[in-house]
Scaffold this motif. Structure first.
Motif, PDB file in Angstrom:
ATOM      1  N   ASP A 164       2.206  32.368  66.526  1.00  0.00           N
ATOM      2  CA  ASP A 164       3.444  32.826  65.870  1.00  0.00           C
ATOM      3  C   ASP A 164       3.196  34.110  65.076  1.00  0.00           C
TER       4      ASP A 164
ATOM      5  N   THR B 232      11.319  35.892  60.214  1.00  0.00           N
ATOM      6  CA  THR B 232      11.486  35.389  58.846  1.00  0.00           C
ATOM      7  C   THR B 232      10.194  35.535  58.053  1.00  0.00           C
TER       8      THR B 232
ATOM      9  N   ASN C 209       7.732  33.564  58.714  1.00  0.00           N
ATOM     10  CA  ASN C 209       7.151  32.215  58.755  1.00  0.00           C
ATOM     11  C   ASN C 209       6.988  31.723  60.181  1.00  0.00           C
TER      12      ASN C 209
ATOM     13  N   THR D  57      13.261  34.549  66.003  1.00  0.00           N
ATOM     14  CA  THR D  57      14.035  35.680  65.499  1.00  0.00           C
ATOM     15  C   THR D  57      15.541  35.386  65.521  1.00  0.00           C
TER      16      THR D  57
HETATM   17  N1  UDP Z   1       8.259  34.226  65.206  1.00  0.00           N
HETATM   18  C1  UDP Z   1       7.879  33.429  64.140  1.00  0.00           C
HETATM   19  N2  UDP Z   1       8.712  33.345  63.061  1.00  0.00           N
HETATM   20  C2  UDP Z   1       9.897  33.995  62.986  1.00  0.00           C
HETATM   21  C3  UDP Z   1      10.284  34.795  64.085  1.00  0.00           C
HETATM   22  C4  UDP Z   1       9.444  34.885  65.185  1.00  0.00           C
HETATM   23  O1  UDP Z   1       6.831  32.826  64.151  1.00  0.00           O
HETATM   24  O2  UDP Z   1      10.605  33.896  61.981  1.00  0.00           O
HETATM   25  C5  UDP Z   1       7.328  34.376  66.351  1.00  0.00           C
HETATM   26  C6  UDP Z   1       7.403  33.247  67.338  1.00  0.00           C
HETATM   27  O3  UDP Z   1       6.118  33.041  67.882  1.00  0.00           O
HETATM   28  C7  UDP Z   1       8.331  33.826  68.402  1.00  0.00           C
HETATM   29  C8  UDP Z   1       7.874  35.266  68.442  1.00  0.00           C
HETATM   30  O4  UDP Z   1       7.628  35.569  67.063  1.00  0.00           O
HETATM   31  O5  UDP Z   1       8.174  33.214  69.656  1.00  0.00           O
HETATM   32  C9  UDP Z   1       8.862  36.238  69.014  1.00  0.00           C
HETATM   33  O6  UDP Z   1      10.166  35.963  68.562  1.00  0.00           O
HETATM   34  P1  UDP Z   1      11.299  35.343  69.504  1.00  0.00           P
HETATM   35  O7  UDP Z   1      10.706  34.334  70.430  1.00  0.00           O
HETATM   36  O8  UDP Z   1      12.419  34.896  68.642  1.00  0.00           O
HETATM   37  O9  UDP Z   1      11.707  36.636  70.340  1.00  0.00           O
HETATM   38  P2  UDP Z   1      12.869  36.827  71.424  1.00  0.00           P
HETATM   39  O10 UDP Z   1      13.011  35.555  72.205  1.00  0.00           O
HETATM   40  O11 UDP Z   1      14.122  37.125  70.688  1.00  0.00           O
HETATM   41  O12 UDP Z   1      12.396  37.988  72.215  1.00  0.00           O
END
Ligand code: UDP
Length: 239
Positions: free
Chosen positions: A73, A134, A136, A141
């Motif tokens: 993460d 965030t 965390n 996102t």
């Molecule tokens: N992530 C996290 N905390 C947050 C936002 C994102 O740990 O508050 C990490 C998590 O591993 C996530 C990655 O960042 O899979 C990328 O974000 P996300 O999967 O939301 O991206 P999207 O699907 O919008 O491209």
């Protein structure tokens, strides 16, 4: 030009930036999105942008391959910062004033997230890109988008995707899938529709924030959705 929403939180998934490459960042695709954002920003819409990182790393996917989930993460959050810098660069080449505010402090090239400062930037017409989710682990996102939308007093969350809205089934697998023009958060949660994760949806529902899910690949859709035209699917609070 009459816009229905004056302050908007736009959520762009990382995958939306990869364009035809299938991974990482396609500069032409980032530029196309920046052009759409620039048009509405010049018209006076206050824009906060949350960018995902799924085009580079997702913590859960890394954990399935054996990495520690929290480390994964952290890597995912760093990926969102890379995307945020790419978007900032593209927006600046459009002539817009921008700031990247990161939930993880990286003061050499981003501002730390400070709510009052973010609001001040928006008042001055700057596009604020919120990076590092965030801050965390175990969150996404999408949750960051709902959180920041609440914090900046956004009128609506715009969730930009690669499909035309929310369908009763995966429209890529099932051509006969039916698109909703409107749906409530509860219905989306109960039917396990892939809108946003449930943490994000319940946070939006509990705080009275609606979301429009729409296709970013259709030019002009950002503007149309901010004008309140029927684009994609409106996710409502319910009764
Ligand atoms: N992530 C996290 N905390 C947050 C936002 C994102 O740990 O508050 C990490 C998590 O591993 C996530 C990655 O960042 O899979 C990328 O974000 P996300 O999967 O939301 O991206 P999207 O699907 O919008 O491209």
């Amino acid at each position: 030009m009459e816009y229905r929403y004056k302050t908007v939180l736009l959520k762009i998934s990382g995958e939306a930036l990869q364009g035809p490459l299938g991974f990482g960042l396609d500069p032409d695709t980032v530029d196309d999105i920046a052009t759409q954002i620039a048009e509405v920003s010049r018209d006076g819409v206050r824009l906060g942008v949350v960018i995902g990182g799924g085009n580079i790393f997702r913590g859960q996917a890394l954990a399935e391959r054996g990495l520690n989930r929290v480390t994964g993460d952290h890597m995912g959050m760093l990926a969102t910062v890379i995307n945020a810098l790419a978007m900032q660069d593209a927006l600046e080449r459009q002539g817009l004033a921008t700031r990247v505010q990161s939930a993880i402090t990286m003061v050499e090239f981003t501002e730390p997230y400070i709510r009052r400062r973010a609001i001040r930037h928006l008042e001055k017409g700057r596009v604020v890109i919120f990076a590092a989710g965030t801050g965390n682990p175990y969150l996404t996102t999408d949750t960051a988008a709902v959180l920041r939308a609440n914090e900046i007093g956004a009128d609506i969350i715009l969730k930009a995707t690669r499909v035309d809205g929310i369908y009763d089934r995966d429209p890529i697998k099932y051509p006969q899938a039916v698109r909703f023009t409107e749906i409530t958060y509860l219905e989306a949660i109960n039917r396990k529709l892939q809108v946003m994760d449930t943490t994000a949806m319940s946070l939006a529902m509990d705080n009275g924030l609606e979301t429009v899910v729409f296709n970013l690949q259709k030019q002009g859709n950002i503007k149309r959705s901010i004008m309140g035209e029927q684009v994609g699917t409106l996710v409502r609070i319910g009764d």
